[in-house]
Design a protein around this motif. Structure first.
Motif, PDB file in Angstrom:
ATOM      1  N   ARG A  85     133.666 146.701  31.760  1.00 31.49           N
ATOM      2  CA  ARG A  85     134.888 146.434  32.521  1.00 31.49           C
ATOM      3  C   ARG A  85     134.848 147.008  33.931  1.00 31.49           C
ATOM      4  NH1 ARG A  85     138.360 148.333  28.199  1.00 31.49           N
ATOM      5  NH2 ARG A  85     136.405 148.063  27.091  1.00 31.49           N
ATOM      6  N   PHE A  86     133.813 147.778  34.250  1.00 28.87           N
ATOM      7  CA  PHE A  86     133.729 148.439  35.549  1.00 28.87           C
ATOM      8  C   PHE A  86     132.904 147.617  36.537  1.00 28.87           C
ATOM      9  CE2 PHE A  86     134.249 151.806  32.361  1.00 28.87           C
ATOM     10  CZ  PHE A  86     135.481 152.288  32.779  1.00 28.87           C
ATOM     11  N   PHE A  87     133.373 147.587  37.788  1.00 34.68           N
ATOM     12  CA  PHE A  87     132.714 146.832  38.852  1.00 34.68           C
ATOM     13  C   PHE A  87     132.542 147.773  40.036  1.00 34.68           C
ATOM     14  CE2 PHE A  87     132.647 143.936  42.498  1.00 34.68           C
ATOM     15  CZ  PHE A  87     131.807 142.909  42.056  1.00 34.68           C
ATOM     16  N   VAL A  88     131.306 148.176  40.292  1.00 34.15           N
ATOM     17  CA  VAL A  88     131.000 149.124  41.366  1.00 34.15           C
ATOM     18  C   VAL A  88     130.527 148.336  42.576  1.00 34.15           C
ATOM     19  CG1 VAL A  88     129.714 151.180  42.010  1.00 34.15           C
ATOM     20  CG2 VAL A  88     130.307 150.796  39.609  1.00 34.15           C
ATOM     21  N   GLU A 142     137.865 146.886  36.445  1.00 31.09           N
ATOM     22  CA  GLU A 142     138.243 148.161  37.053  1.00 31.09           C
ATOM     23  C   GLU A 142     137.307 148.389  38.238  1.00 31.09           C
ATOM     24  OE1 GLU A 142     140.695 149.951  36.520  1.00 31.09           O
ATOM     25  OE2 GLU A 142     141.438 149.359  34.548  1.00 31.09           O
ATOM     26  N   PRO A 143     137.790 148.179  39.473  1.00 28.11           N
ATOM     27  CA  PRO A 143     136.911 148.286  40.635  1.00 28.11           C
ATOM     28  C   PRO A 143     136.699 149.740  41.065  1.00 28.11           C
ATOM     29  CG  PRO A 143     139.113 147.683  41.334  1.00 28.11           C
ATOM     30  CD  PRO A 143     139.152 147.752  39.830  1.00 28.11           C
ATOM     31  N   LEU A 144     135.471 150.061  41.448  1.00 32.37           N
ATOM     32  CA  LEU A 144     135.121 151.392  41.923  1.00 32.37           C
ATOM     33  C   LEU A 144     134.348 151.240  43.220  1.00 32.37           C
ATOM     34  CD1 LEU A 144     133.963 152.818  38.483  1.00 32.37           C
ATOM     35  CD2 LEU A 144     136.054 153.475  39.697  1.00 32.37           C
ATOM     36  N   LEU A 145     134.930 151.718  44.311  1.00 27.95           N
ATOM     37  CA  LEU A 145     134.330 151.575  45.633  1.00 27.95           C
ATOM     38  C   LEU A 145     133.416 152.759  45.921  1.00 27.95           C
ATOM     39  CD1 LEU A 145     134.072 150.443  48.524  1.00 27.95           C
ATOM     40  CD2 LEU A 145     136.221 151.612  49.085  1.00 27.95           C
ATOM     41  N   ILE A 146     132.138 152.495  46.123  1.00 27.91           N
ATOM     42  CA  ILE A 146     131.156 153.501  46.518  1.00 27.91           C
ATOM     43  C   ILE A 146     130.374 152.927  47.688  1.00 27.91           C
ATOM     44  CG2 ILE A 146     129.193 154.928  45.833  1.00 27.91           C
ATOM     45  CD1 ILE A 146     131.588 155.663  44.240  1.00 27.91           C
TER      46      ILE A 146
END
Length: 290
Positions: free
Chosen positions: A97-100, A114-118
């Motif tokens: 479910r995570f999108f980096v 669930e977006p995660l900005l890196i």
């Protein structure tokens, strides 16, 4: 600025590591040295140095002779905007479910994730490496099993991507710690960039002695994406900080090292529940049963 690389190959890990150490004593000094086993089944190891000045060719030739390596291949690299290059080539990562993603890919974030900005300029722990990807997939698996965690710690957090993933999943505050003050600064910047201020507390700490970690223990879930040596040394404290029934997600472990780590943690009451290998790396989900 013009930069240079010097690369060679030889047989045997010990010889390769010894050559890498010897390269660090050259003048001019390399700004970095890498030692890697080639993945072609040849049994060869590659040793490389990165230089900001033209390397000492005679010194490199002597080292190659002393350690039984092939002659170094020295290359001059053109000036490159590496951050811009990484932004072009660092594709988003999907882990359950995570999108980096990086800010350059903000328009590619799909619905329902669930977006995660890196950002690429802060690229130690972007999700592309098998260890970080494995930890995110392990977290996704735990969520799929109906697990809900109220007290989460991310030890050796790097970019804090794992801590942020937990904070996006459950409502309670998460603690992210790292021994490196630069990593803590990066983690704090990423927390702000992901609008998670007040949800993830970033602290500089080695192990579990920091007052914030001690006060929050015992934990339902502990991430430790570091290396085998520190993981083995940390096992009594980590298991002691884990509540019965709680989980630990461990990575930074080569596939051939995983059984040793599993056995060490079992001695302290945390037993293997799930393992996933991605490339050369293993990720372990352990559950405390004592």
């Amino acid at each position: 600025m013009t930069t240079f690389t010097a690369l060679t190959t030889l047989t045997g890990r010990k010889q390769a590591e010894a050559l890498g150490e010897a390269m660090e004593r050259l003048t001019p000094e390399p700004t970095g040295v890498g030692v890697f086993e080639l993945e072609d089944g040849s049994g060869l190891w590659e040793v490389g140095g990165y230089f900001t000045e033209a390397p000492d060719q005679a010194g490199l030739a002597l080292l190659a002779e002393l350690f039984g390596a092939r002659g170094f291949v020295i290359s001059e690299l053109p000036e490159t905007d590496w951050v811009a290059k990484v932004k072009r080539e660092l594709a988003p990562v999907e882990a359950g479910r995570f999108f980096v993603y990086g800010s350059h890919d903000a328009d590619r974030v799909p619905a329902g994730v669930e977006p995660l900005l890196i950002d690429a300029a802060m690229a130690f722990g972007t999700g592309h490496h098998g260890t970080t990807l494995g930890c995110l997939k392990a977290l996704d698996w735990l969520i799929g099993q109906g697990q809900a965690k109220a007290r989460v710690a991310d030890i050796g957090c790097g970019t804090a991507v794992l801590a942020m993933a937990a904070a996006r999943t459950w409502p309670d505050r998460v603690i992210a710690s790292d021994i490196d003050p630069v990593a803590v600064d990066v983690a704090e910047a990423n927390v702000r960039a992901n609008d998670l201020d007040g949800r993830v507390d970033c602290v500089e700490a080695a192990g579990f002695d920091h007052p914030a970690l001690a006060a929050a223990a015992p934990f339902d879930l502990i991430f430790a994406n570091i290396l085998k040596g520190p993981l083995m040394a940390l096992s009594p404290d980590l298991c002691g900080a884990l509540e019965p029934g709680g989980h630990a997600i461990l990575s930074g472990i080569l596939v051939e090292q995983a059984d040793d780590v599993v056995a060490e943690y079992a001695r302290h009451g945390a037993n293997l529940e799930r393992r996933e290998d991605i490339g050369d790396w293993s990720t372990l989900i352990l559950r405390k049963t004592l």
